[in-house]
Scaffold this motif. Structure first.
Motif, PDB file in Angstrom:
ATOM      1  N   ASN A  37       0.820  -1.214   0.000  1.00  0.00           N
ATOM      2  CA  ASN A  37       0.000   0.000   0.000  1.00  0.00           C
ATOM      3  C   ASN A  37       0.853   1.263   0.000  1.00  0.00           C
ATOM      4  OD1 ASN A  37      -2.277  -1.569  -0.029  1.00  0.00           O
ATOM      5  ND2 ASN A  37      -2.762  -1.280   2.128  1.00  0.00           N
ATOM      6  N   LYS A  39       0.579   4.061  -2.978  1.00  0.00           N
ATOM      7  CA  LYS A  39       0.236   5.462  -2.705  1.00  0.00           C
ATOM      8  C   LYS A  39       1.161   6.435  -3.434  1.00  0.00           C
ATOM      9  CE  LYS A  39      -1.916   4.632   1.774  1.00  0.00           C
ATOM     10  NZ  LYS A  39      -1.792   4.786   3.235  1.00  0.00           N
ATOM     11  N   LEU A  42      -5.629   5.206  -2.729  1.00  0.00           N
ATOM     12  CA  LEU A  42      -6.428   4.101  -2.205  1.00  0.00           C
ATOM     13  C   LEU A  42      -7.707   4.684  -1.636  1.00  0.00           C
ATOM     14  CD1 LEU A  42      -3.645   2.172  -0.257  1.00  0.00           C
ATOM     15  CD2 LEU A  42      -4.565   1.611  -2.496  1.00  0.00           C
ATOM     16  N   GLU A  97      -9.910   2.576   2.701  1.00  0.00           N
ATOM     17  CA  GLU A  97      -8.909   1.735   3.369  1.00  0.00           C
ATOM     18  C   GLU A  97      -9.494   1.099   4.624  1.00  0.00           C
ATOM     19  OE1 GLU A  97      -4.736   3.187   3.497  1.00  0.00           O
ATOM     20  OE2 GLU A  97      -5.601   5.016   2.647  1.00  0.00           O
ATOM     21  N   GLU A 124      -5.527  -3.682   6.098  1.00  0.00           N
ATOM     22  CA  GLU A 124      -4.671  -3.230   4.996  1.00  0.00           C
ATOM     23  C   GLU A 124      -5.268  -3.467   3.614  1.00  0.00           C
ATOM     24  OE1 GLU A 124      -2.219  -1.258   5.532  1.00  0.00           O
ATOM     25  OE2 GLU A 124      -2.073  -1.612   7.675  1.00  0.00           O
ATOM     26  N   TRP A 180      -8.486  -2.485   0.858  1.00  0.00           N
ATOM     27  CA  TRP A 180      -9.137  -1.238   0.487  1.00  0.00           C
ATOM     28  C   TRP A 180     -10.225  -1.545  -0.527  1.00  0.00           C
ATOM     29  CZ3 TRP A 180      -7.404  -1.760  -4.464  1.00  0.00           C
ATOM     30  CH2 TRP A 180      -6.120  -2.302  -4.637  1.00  0.00           C
ATOM     31  N   TYR A 223      -8.680   1.395  -5.970  1.00  0.00           N
ATOM     32  CA  TYR A 223      -7.402   2.075  -6.198  1.00  0.00           C
ATOM     33  C   TYR A 223      -7.462   2.734  -7.562  1.00  0.00           C
ATOM     34  CZ  TYR A 223      -2.384   2.652  -7.115  1.00  0.00           C
ATOM     35  OH  TYR A 223      -1.141   3.161  -7.421  1.00  0.00           O
TER      36      TYR A 223
END
Length: 113
Positions: free
Chosen positions: A40, A44, A49, A52, A56, A58, A61
Motif C-alpha cells: 500500500n 500510494k 487508495l 482503506e 490493509e 481497500w 485504487y
C-alpha cells in the motif's frame, strides 16, 4: 524486485489495463497484512487508495498521472529493462573507447616507423 514491489507492480499494471481504476476484490490477492502494508505504501506513490480498511485492504485504487505514466512504461519491470539497456550502452561505450585507444596506438606506431 522484492515481494512488495512484485505485488505492487502487478496491481499497478492491472489498474492501468482497467482504465486507471480497480477494486481490491477483483485482484484475487493472497498476501498477509504486513506485506499488504508495504504494498500500500508503494501504491500510494502512484495513485490513491479509497476505502482503506484496518486489515490493509481497500475498496478501490486509482492511478494518478505519474502512476499512469509509470505503468505505461512497464512499471517496475520497465525500470529494470531500462537499467539493463543503460548498462549495455555503458559497456559498448567503454568498448568503443578501448578500440579508439588501440587504434591510436597502432597509428602512432605506424607513423614512427
Amino acid at each position: 524486485m522484492n515481494k512488495p514491489q512484485e505485488i505492487a507492480n502487478s496491481i499497478i499494471l492491472e489498474t492501468y489495463k482497467n482504465n486507471g481504476k480497480i477494486e481490491f476484490a477483483k485482484l484475487n490477492l493472497e498476501a498477509d497484512w504486513q506485506l499488504l502494508a508495504q504494498v500500500n505504501e508503494i501504491l500510494k506513490e502512484y495513485g490513491s487508495l479509497y476505502g482503506e480498511l484496518s486489515n490493509e485492504t481497500w475498496h478501490s485504487y486509482s492511478l494518478n498521472a505519474y502512476g499512469s505514466d509509470f505503468a505505461s512504461q512497464g512499471a517496475f519491470l520497465g525500470l529494470e529493462r531500462e537499467r539493463k539497456i543503460d548498462r549495455t550502452a555503458k559497456r559498448f561505450s567503454i568498448l568503443a573507447v578501448v578500440i579508439a585507444f588501440a587504434s591510436l596506438i597502432v597509428s602512432i606506431i605506424a607513423i614512427c616507423k
